[in-house]
Design an enzyme around this catalytic site. Structure first.
Site, PDB file in Angstrom:
ATOM      1  N   SER A   1       1.227   6.970  -0.655  1.00  0.00           N
ATOM      2  CA  SER A   1       0.714   7.886   0.376  1.00  0.00           C
ATOM      3  C   SER A   1       0.990   7.350   1.782  1.00  0.00           C
ATOM      4  CB  SER A   1      -0.792   8.087   0.177  1.00  0.00           C
ATOM      5  OG  SER A   1      -1.441   6.837   0.283  1.00  0.00           O
ATOM      6  N   GLU A   2       1.313   6.054   1.882  1.00  0.00           N
ATOM      7  CA  GLU A   2       1.576   5.462   3.195  1.00  0.00           C
ATOM      8  C   GLU A   2       3.076   5.398   3.497  1.00  0.00           C
ATOM      9  OE1 GLU A   2      -2.104   2.668   4.264  1.00  0.00           O
ATOM     10  OE2 GLU A   2      -1.082   2.025   2.473  1.00  0.00           O
TER      11      GLU A   2
HETATM   12 ZN   LIG Z   1      -3.176   0.257   3.178  1.00  0.00          ZN
END
Ligand SMILES: [Zn+2]
Length: 214
Positions: free
Chosen positions: A72-73
């Site tokens: 998700s990053e």
């Molecule tokens: Zn993180």
């Protein structure tokens, strides 16, 4: 896609976990190779990863190979590869001591240890932004114009390298440095390497001017 790169990412994920540089679910690892990004999947602990679970994606985050979702990053990974052509690998982890520095908003601004000075240079703390947000990615890509390691307030650490091994060594070195600084602090405070000798050290290490600024 290249199995060797996927296996390297898995191996670094396990080493981060075994050396207490990262909890299982936290963090993410990526490698840029031939215009595509290999990245750890979302929701799989780093100590249990299999090479077949590594995602290959393009610069828009579209999955080219792999079953799961990319981390998700992924946004700051994409921006960093766009920002600096010399970066070929990125590690984001939550090592407890360095993350403690990040929580205390304590940047590392002085050269107090040879290897750390050469490998890391200055380590800034970025203001807190919610994980995976555009604001976080923007701050990260801006900070890495002048850094090879960055602390994220209330979150963790990012290191980069021209190889995955180098990014890992930077993560390890930063955690070691934070431990040294805590000990030095308890014993009256860290003392800097004198500037003249620091410059001599850099000359010796043939550190290119501008790559590491102290
Ligand atoms: Zn993180």
């Amino acid at each position: 896609m290249k199995r060797k790169i996927k296996e390297e990412i898995v191996s670094v994920g396990k080493r981060l976990y075994e050396r207490r540089l990262n909890g299982g679910y936290g963090g993410n690892i990526s490698v840029l190779d031939e215009g595509v990004i290999y990245i750890t999947p979302s929701g799989v602990p780093k100590d249990e990863l299999d090479y077949s679970e590594i995602i290959v994606m393009d610069f828009k985050g579209n999955v080219i190979e792999g079953q799961g979702k990319p981390s998700s990053e992924m946004l700051f990974h994409i921006l960093l590869y766009k920002e600096r052509a010399d970066i070929k690998a990125i590690i984001h982890a939550h090592p407890p001591l360095a993350t403690g520095f990040a929580i205390a908003r304590h940047p590392i601004t002085e050269a107090v240890h040879e290897e750390a000075a050469v490998l890391l240079g200055k380590v800034p703390v970025l203001p807190y932004e919610v994980t995976s947000s555009k604001e976080l990615a923007k701050n990260v890509s801006e900070a890495f114009k002048n850094a090879n390691a960055v602390l994220l307030a209330n979150h963790g650490v990012i290191t980069v390298g021209e190889t995955l091994e180098k990014a890992f060594r930077r993560m390890e070195e930063l955690e070691n440095l934070c431990e040294m600084l805590l000990v030095a602090d308890a014993l009256g405070g860290a003392k800097k390497i004198p500037l003249k000798k620091l410059l001599k050290l850099f000359e010796l290490m043939r550190v290119r001017e501008g790559k590491i600024k102290i």
